[in-house]
Design a protein around this motif. Sequence first.
Motif, PDB file in Angstrom:
ATOM      1  N   SER A 123       0.905  -1.644   0.167  1.00  0.00           N
ATOM      2  CA  SER A 123      -0.044   0.377   0.091  1.00  0.00           C
ATOM      3  C   SER A 123       0.758   1.149  -0.239  1.00  0.00           C
ATOM      4  CB  SER A 123      -0.984  -0.534   1.286  1.00  0.00           C
ATOM      5  OG  SER A 123       0.400  -0.111   2.945  1.00  0.00           O
ATOM      6  N   GLY A 124       0.292   1.745  -0.731  1.00  0.00           N
ATOM      7  CA  GLY A 124       1.344   2.734  -1.140  1.00  0.00           C
ATOM      8  C   GLY A 124       2.668   2.927  -1.926  1.00  0.00           C
ATOM      9  N   ALA A 125       2.564   2.221  -2.844  1.00  0.00           N
ATOM     10  CA  ALA A 125       4.507   1.880  -2.674  1.00  0.00           C
ATOM     11  C   ALA A 125       4.201   2.497  -4.880  1.00  0.00           C
ATOM     12  CB  ALA A 125       4.792   0.029  -3.292  1.00  0.00           C
ATOM     13  N   LYS A 126       4.696   2.742  -5.066  1.00  0.00           N
ATOM     14  CA  LYS A 126       5.390   3.152  -6.506  1.00  0.00           C
ATOM     15  C   LYS A 126       6.261   2.710  -7.115  1.00  0.00           C
ATOM     16  CE  LYS A 126       3.678   7.638  -5.732  1.00  0.00           C
ATOM     17  NZ  LYS A 126       3.903   9.559  -5.163  1.00  0.00           N
ATOM     18  N   GLY A 127       5.694   1.712  -8.329  1.00  0.00           N
ATOM     19  CA  GLY A 127       6.696   1.116  -9.056  1.00  0.00           C
ATOM     20  C   GLY A 127       7.474  -0.402  -9.084  1.00  0.00           C
ATOM     21  N   VAL A 128       5.807  -1.145  -8.296  1.00  0.00           N
ATOM     22  CA  VAL A 128       6.313  -1.895  -7.635  1.00  0.00           C
ATOM     23  C   VAL A 128       5.854  -3.114  -8.213  1.00  0.00           C
ATOM     24  CG1 VAL A 128       5.804  -3.760  -5.753  1.00  0.00           C
ATOM     25  CG2 VAL A 128       6.470  -1.228  -5.195  1.00  0.00           C
ATOM     26  N   GLN A 129       6.275  -4.334  -8.581  1.00  0.00           N
ATOM     27  CA  GLN A 129       5.960  -5.833  -9.446  1.00  0.00           C
ATOM     28  C   GLN A 129       6.540  -6.543  -8.307  1.00  0.00           C
ATOM     29  OE1 GLN A 129       7.639  -7.006 -13.269  1.00  0.00           O
ATOM     30  NE2 GLN A 129       6.585  -9.123 -12.887  1.00  0.00           N
ATOM     31  N   ILE A 130       4.969  -7.700  -7.880  1.00  0.00           N
ATOM     32  CA  ILE A 130       4.814  -8.129  -7.615  1.00  0.00           C
ATOM     33  C   ILE A 130       4.403  -9.846  -8.069  1.00  0.00           C
ATOM     34  CG2 ILE A 130       3.332  -9.250  -5.141  1.00  0.00           C
ATOM     35  CD1 ILE A 130       3.204  -6.233  -4.624  1.00  0.00           C
ATOM     36  N   GLY A 131       5.073 -10.728  -8.170  1.00  0.00           N
ATOM     37  CA  GLY A 131       4.811 -12.102  -8.579  1.00  0.00           C
ATOM     38  C   GLY A 131       5.140 -12.360  -9.431  1.00  0.00           C
TER      39      GLY A 131
END
Length: 72
Positions: free
Chosen positions: A53-61
């Motif tokens: 939450s609140g992150a920017k430019g994140v890829q998960i998975g």
Amino acid sequence: MLDAEQVEPGVWEARLREELIASGADRDQELLVAAAEFRVLVRSEGKYQVDASGAKGVQIGGDHPTQFNAFN
């Protein structure tokens, strides 16, 4: 509650909470036990528990993720 018109974020949660309290669901021990068991099942699924939450430019998975970001 599910058929209600879309409202601002957070409003539905307050309305739903009011309905659940008015119905007595917050005091129904069988329902509370089932909800706790469901919560355990939901939290145990998946490889990781991530809060972005609140992150920017994140890829998960993904097994081989590739991501290119451009911040202007």
